[in-house]
Every structure is written in structure tokens, then in C-alpha cells.
Write an enzyme that holds these catalytic residues in place. Structure first.
Site, PDB file in Angstrom:
ATOM      1  N   ALA A 191       0.798  -1.140  -0.136  1.00 10.64           N
ATOM      2  CA  ALA A 191       0.097   0.000   0.066  1.00 10.64           C
ATOM      3  C   ALA A 191       1.018   1.254  -0.091  1.00 10.64           C
ATOM      4  O   ALA A 191       1.809   1.084   0.205  1.00 10.64           O
ATOM      5  CB  ALA A 191      -0.882   0.005   1.203  1.00 10.64           C
ATOM      6  N   GLU A 199       3.904  -5.715   7.121  1.00 14.09           N
ATOM      7  CA  GLU A 199       3.308  -4.596   8.030  1.00 14.09           C
ATOM      8  C   GLU A 199       3.702  -4.603   9.398  1.00 14.09           C
ATOM      9  O   GLU A 199       3.608  -3.712   9.978  1.00 14.09           O
ATOM     10  CB  GLU A 199       1.948  -4.815   7.878  1.00 14.09           C
ATOM     11  CG  GLU A 199       1.233  -4.416   6.574  1.00 14.09           C
ATOM     12  CD  GLU A 199       1.167  -5.838   5.722  1.00 14.09           C
ATOM     13  OE1 GLU A 199      -0.082  -5.804   4.782  1.00 14.09           O
ATOM     14  OE2 GLU A 199       1.766  -6.483   5.773  1.00 14.09           O
TER      15      GLU A 199
END
Length: 171
Positions: A69, A135
Site C-alpha cells: 500500500a 506490515e
């Protein structure tokens, strides 16, 4: 079709029956900004409604399928903003398309890029493919269904290892 800013979408094949969506943000390793996701969704909808198209392929570049992202874009979002605006709603389109969607992965498929690949029906991975959910290294966890899809794809043990360490796996 309309010229896209972040992707290239075209029909391929002798019979022009394969919809090809190539992520095209080379300077950002195809980071998945909101604009790119919106364009992927538009291209998917166009190919899905085109009777000529029998299957759809999503790919990136040699170096990166999608490196995740767009962190710069989301770093200041609060939970409330994400929740109330349906932050990841558009991502879901990939898994809802009624035609077969194939991810052709080479290079990095990390974070959101790994999740995008897992939303597809089939993943073809090249020798340089690297899958990961890094992440945790930013103090967060996979957001777009990654924890569930990864577990189904690679099993609980490897999924836990990848999510908890941020380590990558090859094809």
C-alpha cells in the site's frame, strides 16, 4: 478506453479475449495508492462487462508486482477515518469479479501487493517473485483480508511466521 494514470489496461491474445491490467507506477514499485486501486477497479468492471473477454490478468513489472500500500498516503489516517470512509472497500472488487482473474507475479508482492495477488483466482509466480506481509515492521497488521487469505494459501504455521516476522517467501 480512457487513458489511465497508474495502470495500462488492454485486450491481448489472438482473439483479443484476455483483459490485461498492468500496474504502472515504476517509480514507486507499483505502490497501491487510492488512484491506482480505483483504476484497477474501473478496468476490472470494463473487462467483466465485455463479452469478448474470457479472463483477466493482473501483473506488474520485472522488479515489482506491487510493493504494498502507499504508506505515505495513509500514514496520517486515524482508525475512525478508515472505518467511516470504507477505506479498503474498493480492494474487494478483485475477489468479486465473475471471470477468472490471474495474478502474474514477478519481483516484490509485499503487504497490499501480496493481498492483491491472493485476491486473484490463480497466482503464477516467476523465479524472482517475493511474497511477504511486512506490515508488522511498521507496527500494524495486514489489512485487506491478508491474515485470512494468507492462512488459506500457505497454512497457519507459515502464515503466522510471515505475519509476525515480516519475513518473505519465494515462489
Amino acid at each position: 478506453g480512457t487513458p489511465f494514470q497508474y495502470i495500462v489496461a488492454e485486450k491481448k491474445g489472438v482473439k483479443q479475449n484476455v483483459g490485461l491490467i498492468q500496474l504502472n507506477r515504476p517509480q514507486a514499485l507499483n505502490a497501491l495508492c487510492a488512484g491506482l486501486i480505483r483504476e484497477v477497479k474501473q478496468a476490472l468492471e470494463a473487462f467483466e462487462s465485455d463479452p469478448q473477454v474470457g479472463a483477466i490478468v493482473i501483473t506488474g513489472s520485472e522488479k515489482a508486482f506491487a510493493a504494498g500500500a502507499d504508506i505515505k498516503e495513509m500514514q496520517n489516517n486515524t482508525f475512525q477515518q478508515c472505518y467511516s470512509t470504507g477505506f479498503l472497500d474498493e480492494w474487494d472488487k478483485v475477489s468479486k469479479v465473475r471471470k477468472p482473474v490471474i495474478a502474474a507475479v514477478n519481483g516484490f508482492a509485499l503487504g497490499g501487493g501480496c493481498e492483491l495477488a491472493m485476491m486473484c483466482d490463480i497466482i503464477y509466480a516467476g523465479e524472482k517473485a517475493q511474497f511477504g506481509q511486512p506490515e508488522i515492521l511498521l507496527g500494524t497488521i495486514p489489512g485487506a483480508g491478508g491474515t485470512q487469505r494468507l492462512t488459506r494459501a500457505v497454512g497457519k504455521s507459515l502464515a503466522m511466521e510471515m505475519v509476525l516476522t515480516g519475513d518473505r517467501i519465494s515462489a
